[in-house]
Each structure stands twice: as C-alpha cells, then as structure tokens.
Write a protein that holds these residues in place. Structure first.
Motif, PDB file in Angstrom:
ATOM      1  N   ILE A 195     -12.764   3.688   2.473  1.00 13.55           N
ATOM      2  CA  ILE A 195     -11.317   3.650   2.683  1.00 13.55           C
ATOM      3  C   ILE A 195     -10.687   3.457   1.308  1.00 13.55           C
ATOM      4  N   SER A 196      -9.736   4.326   0.961  1.00 16.93           N
ATOM      5  CA  SER A 196      -9.057   4.208  -0.326  1.00 16.93           C
ATOM      6  C   SER A 196      -7.586   3.927  -0.107  1.00 16.93           C
ATOM      7  N   VAL A 197      -7.016   3.100  -0.985  1.00 12.13           N
ATOM      8  CA  VAL A 197      -5.566   2.891  -0.957  1.00 12.13           C
ATOM      9  C   VAL A 197      -5.017   3.076  -2.362  1.00 12.13           C
ATOM     10  N   VAL A 198      -3.782   3.564  -2.415  1.00  9.68           N
ATOM     11  CA  VAL A 198      -3.080   3.644  -3.691  1.00  9.68           C
ATOM     12  C   VAL A 198      -2.105   2.473  -3.741  1.00  9.68           C
ATOM     13  N   ILE A 199      -2.127   1.742  -4.860  1.00  9.21           N
ATOM     14  CA  ILE A 199      -1.224   0.593  -5.034  1.00  9.21           C
ATOM     15  C   ILE A 199      -0.618   0.657  -6.438  1.00  9.21           C
ATOM     16  N   ASP A 200       0.329  -0.240  -6.739  1.00 10.12           N
ATOM     17  CA  ASP A 200       0.852  -0.301  -8.100  1.00 10.12           C
ATOM     18  C   ASP A 200      -0.246  -0.801  -9.036  1.00 10.12           C
ATOM     19  N   GLU A 201      -0.333  -0.181 -10.210  1.00  7.78           N
ATOM     20  CA  GLU A 201      -1.418  -0.506 -11.129  1.00  7.78           C
ATOM     21  C   GLU A 201      -1.445  -1.995 -11.493  1.00  7.78           C
ATOM     22  N   LYS A 202      -0.257  -2.603 -11.558  1.00  3.24           N
ATOM     23  CA  LYS A 202      -0.236  -4.003 -12.010  1.00  3.24           C
ATOM     24  C   LYS A 202      -0.960  -4.945 -11.043  1.00  3.24           C
TER      25      LYS A 202
ATOM     26  N   ILE B   8       0.862  -1.191   0.000  1.00  4.34           N
ATOM     27  CA  ILE B   8       0.000   0.000   0.000  1.00  4.34           C
ATOM     28  C   ILE B   8       0.892   1.231   0.000  1.00  4.34           C
ATOM     29  N   ARG B   9       0.660   2.131  -0.948  1.00  2.00           N
ATOM     30  CA  ARG B   9       1.532   3.313  -1.058  1.00  2.00           C
ATOM     31  C   ARG B   9       0.932   4.550  -0.391  1.00  2.00           C
ATOM     32  N   MET B  10      -0.386   4.657  -0.395  1.00  5.11           N
ATOM     33  CA  MET B  10      -1.050   5.779   0.301  1.00  5.11           C
ATOM     34  C   MET B  10      -2.399   5.281   0.813  1.00  5.11           C
ATOM     35  N   ILE B  11      -2.894   5.944   1.855  1.00  9.17           N
ATOM     36  CA  ILE B  11      -4.199   5.559   2.413  1.00  9.17           C
ATOM     37  C   ILE B  11      -5.003   6.822   2.671  1.00  9.17           C
ATOM     38  N   SER B  12      -6.287   6.780   2.392  1.00 11.48           N
ATOM     39  CA  SER B  12      -7.120   7.882   2.879  1.00 11.48           C
ATOM     40  C   SER B  12      -8.488   7.336   3.271  1.00 11.48           C
TER      41      SER B  12
END
Ligand code: ADP
Ligand code: ASP
Ligand code: MG
Length: 411
Positions: free
Chosen positions: A381-388, A371-375
């Motif tokens: 709840i949203s998370v940013v991850i690698d697209e792949k 997980i690269r970012m969380i909000s």
C-alpha cells in the motif's frame, strides 16, 4: 568450493585503504578455495562528481558522451583493486564491460543487458585468477560504451552470476543487510535474515536503493541466489529467497520503502468524457515521461479532476505539457507540487490479513499527516504525503506494524 560473484559498492571501495581491505577479503575467499568474480562500483562520490563536471559544460549533455564519461569511474577501481590483489600474490585481471563483452541495447544511461560472453572470464578462472569486472557498464552492438542506470553495478553482478551459473551473488555494501526500512532514517530498523524475492522487488521499485530494481528482476528471472551483506563487518546478511511463501509464517508487513523523487500534478475541470485519460497522458508519455500513480476523481457537471505523479526531474516539463493541454481542453486549472513523498508498506503477509490499510491510515492520522493519494496492490500500500512529514510517517508506520528491534522495544 564454490563460484562466487562478489560486488563491492562505492563506499566499500571509497579510498585506497578500503580497496586494500576488499583485496584482503577476496584473498581470503580464494584461500578458502572459491572461484571469485568481483564487480566494483566507482569510488563513492565519483559518479556524482563526473555528472557535475558534465553539467558545468551543458545542462543536457548527449547521453552517449555521458556514458563515455561516467563509465570512467569504474575503470579506476578495477585497475586499483587488481593491483592490490597482485600485491598480495593473488593473481587477478581487470575487465571493462566491453572487454568482457557485456552486450546491451543502445539506450544510453539506462541500457539493458542483452547478452554476456563468459568465455574470457572462464579462461581466467580456470587459470586460478580473480576476475575483476567494472560494474554499471556495457557495450552496444556498434561498440559504443553504455551504462545501466544509477546503482547499475548491482545488475552487472547479478547478470554475471546468472551467466556463469554462480553458486551465489553477494552484494557487499555499507549496511549489513536489508532492513525493515532505511536504517539511516529509523534507528530502530531491524535487519531481516531473509526477504522474499517479491517483497524485495517491491521494496526496490518503491524507493529502497539498497538494490537496483533491475538486479532484483534479473535474480528472479534467472533464479540467482542473492545475498546483501556488509563489507565492513562479518555476518550472514540478508538472503533473498524464492521459496513458496505460503508455507512460511509471514509478518503482515515486512518493510517500509519511501521515495522523495516524485512530484504531483493535477489538471482540474476537464470534460468527463471517454478518452480523456488518453488525451492527458499520451502527450506526457510521448515526451518519454514515466507516470507513476494516477487518480481520476468522480465527475460532477460533466467535468472531472485528474491527478498523477512523475519523477521530480520531469516536473517542469510535465507542467508545460499540461498548461498547453489545459487551454486546448478548456480546463479550469493546472496545479503541481514537487514537495511530496511516497511511503509504502510491503509484505506478502498482507494477502492473508484484513485491515492492513486501516492500520496504516490510523497511524498516519494519529500523527496528523494528511494523505494526498493512495494506491494498492496485492502486497503493498502506497500513500503520497507532504515531504516534510516523511520521516515522521516512516517512524510511525514502523512502530504501528511492530517492525522495531527487541533492543529498541526495551528503550
Ligand atoms: P552501494 O554504494 O554499496 O551500492 P547504496 O548506497 O546503493 O550502496 O545502498 C546501500 C544504502 O541503501 C544503505 O546505506 C541505506 O542507507 C540504503 N537503504 C535504503 N533502504 C534500505 C533498507 N531497507 N535496508 C538497507 N539499506 C537501505
Ligand atoms: N557508480 C554508479 C552509480 O553511482 C553505479 C553503481 O554504483 O552501482 O550509480
Ligand atoms: Mg547501490
């Protein structure tokens, strides 16, 4: 007998045969005694084709001419559908946005509706005609053609339903309702009979393109009964409800939305002083670039790192702004990644359940997804991850929150 606004999207009017099928359906509604205003999109692929033509001429055409161009797609379908209705002996009349007089502001390519004159439509309805309106387009106070942003025909439909106080706004599309997640990504996705307005708004803003965000906002503001259903098969579809959720038993998570359109930028080693967020983000917003998630790390040695996401189309421009700023601020480094994706779980049930985030992080961790970012907010709840890893993440969360169908459980 009811007054219905029925909207048919690009795939539903994607060929002459499909337009004829829509005409059959509309004649049935008329024969059942309903008054019908129909909103149509351009034939599928047409808006993209027009945009590509413009880009063959120049990279950034003026927004005014873009609107003149892309609004033609919908003009084709209103005429063809009206002809198909007339062939069936069903009286019909086509209207462009400007002929109805759907008045918008002048923000070309992303205009907002300000007012709708319903008199012409009412006149035709009173004469027993089906009113066929071009979606996605309007006119500003100076007579310029405007458009409402991609997917904007949904908004036209809901706005017309509000103006006419229609009994229901029905969005006919190529899926038979709103699903727990995009059924094209997760086979086991399940159609929801109902979804609360709040959840639908989050799903749309977090990337589920089944309804345009503004359409959902409009429905909320004017209390428009809204339903998503299939053009191709019979069924009740999904009703967007406004009732007080606290009286209903809610699942913890109702749906999963995702978005591949974002990019992430980090400026590191900036002075950790009051006003630093403003120094970094003001030039970005002055360039009309929208920022989504923002994270500022805990500082060390009076320096800190600052990370945020923007639309992928704005990645290059934002990076240029940060590079310039980095030398002014004496920052250590600017880094960027435009191969990220945002995955979000949405549900009003989160309000009354603890441990939802832990369950989400556990599901992702079990798949080895970083997980690269969380909000977070009250119902998402949203998370940013690698697209792949996007599809893997969506499937893992779908099963962690038990959103799958009974059939898929049996498999
Ligand atoms: P239209 O051309 O009719 O406006 P869209 O392509 O804009 O249709 O929207 C329908 C598409 O939305 C579906 O084909 C589906 O892939 C996608 N979609 C994304 N998320 C969802 C969801 N949660 N439920 C249903 N469809 C979804
Ligand atoms: N034709 C427009 C688009 O492709 C509007 C719509 O379909 O709603 O975005
Ligand atoms: Mg759409």
């Amino acid at each position: 007998m009811a007054l219905l606004v029925q909207k048919f999207g690009g795939t539903s009017v994607g060929s002459v045969e499909r337009i004829e099928a829509v005409a059959d359906r509309l004649c049935r509604s008329r024969n059942d005694g309903h008054d019908v205003v129909v909103v149509v999109s351009a034939m599928s692929g047409e808006t993209n084709r027009l945009i590509a033509l413009a880009n063959d001429i120049m990279e950034e055409p003026t927004p005014r001419e873009m609107d003149v161009l892309v609004s033609t797609g919908e003009q084709v379908t209103i005429a063809l559908l009206s002809m198909a209705l007339q062939k069936r002996g069903c009286e019909a009349r086509s209207y462009t946005g400007s002929q109805v007089r759907i008045l918008t502001d002048s923000a070309h390519t992303k205009a907002r509706i300000q007012d709708i004159d319903e008199r012409n439509m009412r006149g035709d309805l009173d004469k027993g005609r089906v009113v066929v309106v071009a979606g996605f387009q309007g006119v500003d106070e100076h007579g310029n053609i405007t458009t409402l942003g991609r997917g904007g025909s949904d908004t036209t439909a809901v706005a017309l339903a509000a103006a006419l106080k229609a009994d229901e706004c029905q969005i006919y599309t190529d899926v038979d309702g709103v699903y727990t997640t995009d059924p094209r990504v997760v086979d086991a996705a399940r159609r929801l009979d109902r979804i609360t307005f709040e959840e639908m708004l989050e799903m749309a803003s977090l990337g589920s393109k089944v309804l345009q965000i503004r359409a959902v906002e409009f429905a909320g503001k004017y209390n428009v009964p809204l339903r998503v259903l299939s053009s191709f098969k019979e069924g009740e579809g999904t009703l967007i409800t406004f009732e007080d959720e606290s009286t209903m038993e809610q699942p913890v998570v109702s749906g999963i939305a995702f978005n591949r359109d974002e990019a992430k930028l980090t400026i590191s080693g900036v002075p950790d002083t009051p006003g630093i967020a403003l120094r970094i983000l003001k030039p970005v917003s002055d360039a009309n670039i929208e920022v989504d998630m923002i994270v500022q790390n805990v500082g060390a040695d009076n320096h800190t790192d600052f990370t945020f996401t923007v639309h992928r189309n704005d990645f290059r421009r934002t990076r240029e702004i940060l590079d310039k700023l980095a030398s002014e601020l004496g920052a250590r480094e600017v880094a960027g990644d435009d191969r990220i994706a945002k995955v979000s779980i949405v549900g009003v049930g989160m309000r009354s359940h603890a441990g939802v985030a832990t369950r989400m992080f556990e599901a992702l961790s079990n798949e080895g997804i970083n997980i690269r970012m969380i909000s977070t907010s009250e119902i998402k709840i949203s998370v940013v991850i690698d697209e792949k890893y996007l599809e893997l993440a969506v499937r893992a969360l779908h099963s962690a929150f038990e959103l799958h169908t009974a059939e898929s459980e049996a498999r």
